[in-house]
Motif scaffolding. Structure first.
Motif, PDB file in Angstrom:
ATOM      1  N   PHE A 104      -2.032  -5.374  23.904  1.00  0.00           N
ATOM      2  CA  PHE A 104      -2.785  -6.523  22.762  1.00  0.00           C
ATOM      3  C   PHE A 104      -3.893  -5.000  22.299  1.00  0.00           C
ATOM      4  O   PHE A 104      -4.510  -5.328  21.150  1.00  0.00           O
ATOM      5  CB  PHE A 104      -3.473  -7.560  23.056  1.00  0.00           C
ATOM      6  CG  PHE A 104      -4.423  -7.990  22.010  1.00  0.00           C
ATOM      7  CD1 PHE A 104      -3.818  -8.730  20.645  1.00  0.00           C
ATOM      8  CD2 PHE A 104      -5.351  -9.008  22.162  1.00  0.00           C
ATOM      9  CE1 PHE A 104      -4.294  -9.726  19.614  1.00  0.00           C
ATOM     10  CE2 PHE A 104      -6.626  -9.141  21.333  1.00  0.00           C
ATOM     11  CZ  PHE A 104      -5.731  -9.250  19.888  1.00  0.00           C
TER      12      PHE A 104
ATOM     13  N   CYS B 205       2.053  -7.262  13.790  1.00  0.00           N
ATOM     14  CA  CYS B 205       2.282  -8.583  14.646  1.00  0.00           C
ATOM     15  C   CYS B 205       3.985  -8.906  14.387  1.00  0.00           C
ATOM     16  O   CYS B 205       4.949  -9.939  14.685  1.00  0.00           O
ATOM     17  CB  CYS B 205       1.687  -9.664  15.110  1.00  0.00           C
ATOM     18  SG  CYS B 205       0.991 -10.443  14.107  1.00  0.00           S
TER      19      CYS B 205
ATOM     20  N   ARG C  43      -2.561 -13.056  23.475  1.00  0.00           N
ATOM     21  CA  ARG C  43      -2.750 -12.126  23.321  1.00  0.00           C
ATOM     22  C   ARG C  43      -2.257 -11.485  24.567  1.00  0.00           C
ATOM     23  O   ARG C  43      -1.700  -9.923  25.207  1.00  0.00           O
ATOM     24  CB  ARG C  43      -4.408 -11.597  23.769  1.00  0.00           C
ATOM     25  CG  ARG C  43      -5.098 -11.454  22.840  1.00  0.00           C
ATOM     26  CD  ARG C  43      -6.310 -12.227  22.788  1.00  0.00           C
ATOM     27  NE  ARG C  43      -6.398 -13.847  22.834  1.00  0.00           N
ATOM     28  CZ  ARG C  43      -7.875 -14.131  23.128  1.00  0.00           C
ATOM     29  NH1 ARG C  43      -8.997 -13.403  22.719  1.00  0.00           N
ATOM     30  NH2 ARG C  43      -8.223 -15.413  23.179  1.00  0.00           N
TER      31      ARG C  43
ATOM     32  N   LYS D   8      -3.174  -2.733  19.915  1.00  0.00           N
ATOM     33  CA  LYS D   8      -2.809  -2.848  19.268  1.00  0.00           C
ATOM     34  C   LYS D   8      -1.800  -2.871  18.682  1.00  0.00           C
ATOM     35  O   LYS D   8      -0.911  -2.247  17.245  1.00  0.00           O
ATOM     36  CB  LYS D   8      -3.637  -2.665  17.872  1.00  0.00           C
ATOM     37  CG  LYS D   8      -5.173  -3.678  17.667  1.00  0.00           C
ATOM     38  CD  LYS D   8      -5.732  -3.434  15.770  1.00  0.00           C
ATOM     39  CE  LYS D   8      -6.553  -4.084  16.539  1.00  0.00           C
ATOM     40  NZ  LYS D   8      -7.585  -3.619  15.139  1.00  0.00           N
TER      41      LYS D   8
ATOM     42  N   PRO E 295       2.335  -4.062  19.193  1.00  0.00           N
ATOM     43  CA  PRO E 295       3.151  -4.966  19.481  1.00  0.00           C
ATOM     44  C   PRO E 295       4.508  -4.721  20.137  1.00  0.00           C
ATOM     45  O   PRO E 295       4.497  -3.151  20.308  1.00  0.00           O
ATOM     46  CB  PRO E 295       3.866  -5.112  17.648  1.00  0.00           C
ATOM     47  CG  PRO E 295       3.139  -3.766  17.475  1.00  0.00           C
ATOM     48  CD  PRO E 295       2.438  -2.879  18.255  1.00  0.00           C
TER      49      PRO E 295
ATOM     50  N   TRP F 217       3.604  -8.907  22.572  1.00  0.00           N
ATOM     51  CA  TRP F 217       2.533  -7.456  22.274  1.00  0.00           C
ATOM     52  C   TRP F 217       2.573  -6.619  23.429  1.00  0.00           C
ATOM     53  O   TRP F 217       2.546  -6.571  24.770  1.00  0.00           O
ATOM     54  CB  TRP F 217       0.975  -7.612  22.543  1.00  0.00           C
ATOM     55  CG  TRP F 217       0.091  -8.493  21.459  1.00  0.00           C
ATOM     56  CD1 TRP F 217      -0.380  -9.694  20.727  1.00  0.00           C
ATOM     57  CD2 TRP F 217      -0.180  -7.597  19.831  1.00  0.00           C
ATOM     58  NE1 TRP F 217      -0.853 -10.123  20.065  1.00  0.00           N
ATOM     59  CE2 TRP F 217      -0.422  -8.571  19.121  1.00  0.00           C
ATOM     60  CE3 TRP F 217       0.328  -6.447  19.200  1.00  0.00           C
ATOM     61  CZ2 TRP F 217      -0.970  -8.682  17.692  1.00  0.00           C
ATOM     62  CZ3 TRP F 217      -0.109  -6.432  17.965  1.00  0.00           C
ATOM     63  CH2 TRP F 217      -0.984  -7.197  17.225  1.00  0.00           C
TER      64      TRP F 217
END
Ligand code: SF4
Ligand code: SF4
Length: 207
Positions: A178, A104, A169, A181, A183, A175
């Protein structure tokens, strides 16, 4: 010959206290204007009911005047204040930032954050042109407390309540997904709009 000062120069803390007083006064003026506005509105309504003036005609004229004034003055100046909560007892979302930071890049620390007076008492720095927004570095848009290489928060123990309670989130600026994972694409403008800011008056100034 230069005049010799008999007193030491003002400290940053004194300067900021003075600015805070100015902003309080400004907010009080705004509240007084709100009161005047409500009185004028009430008077127009009474005159309308008595068939002395027509409310719609007054409203149309007011819109025209407001549009003109807005064009002349641009965006109104504002004072931004964070939520009036005890930042040391707020609920903090369960997010493992340490394991996600390489993905992130702490995008949350490029969003706009409004400070509360407690944060100011704690010595957190703010943008003088946008009181009391947490100060950001012009070079990269990060909060000045975000360590350049690691993005570690250098004021972690004193960080504002908005930083503590913020949940990234579901924030699509941070994101794309999220859970996966993934970004969000990097945005250069993200610090500009103040999405986290809450605007309110200090309790002592509300009527
Ligand atoms: S963007 Fe989310 S995961 Fe990354 S540092 Fe900020 S709060 Fe933590
Ligand atoms: S105060 Fe800390 S957590 Fe808040 S934006 Fe700045 S670096 Fe990030």
């Amino acid at each position: 010959m230069s005049a010799e000062r008999s007193d030491p120069p003002a400290t940053v803390a004194e300067l900021e206290e003075g600015l805070r007083q100015l902003h309080r006064m400004e907010m009080q003026t705004k509240l007084q204007l709100d009161r005047v506005e409500s009185l004028v509105t009430a008077a127009i309504k009474i005159l309308h009911r008595a068939d002395i003036v027509h409310e719609k005609a007054v409203e149309a004229e007011a819109v025209e005047q407001r549009t003109k004034l807005f064009a002349e003055r641009g965006e109104d100046a504002r004072v931004y204040l964070g939520p009036e909560v005890d930042k040391y007892t707020v609920d903090v979302p369960d997010i493992d930032c340490a394991s996600l930071m390489h993905l992130c890049k702490a995008r949350c620390c490029r969003l706009s954050v409004a400070l509360d007076f407690k944060d100011l008492d704690d010595g957190l720095r703010w943008e003088y042109s946008r009181p009391y927004e947490l100060r950001r570095r012009p070079s990269d848009g990060y909060c000045i407390y975000s360590e350049k290489e690691t993005h570690r928060c250098e004021c972690y123990d004193k960080r504002p309540s908005i930083c503590r309670t913020y949940d990234c989130r579901e924030d699509k600026r941070v994101w794309e997904d999220f859970a996966a994972k993934k970004p969000a694409p990097w945005r250069d403008d993200v610090g500009v709009a103040p999405p986290l800011v809450q605007i309110r008056m200090p309790k002592s100034d509300t009527r």
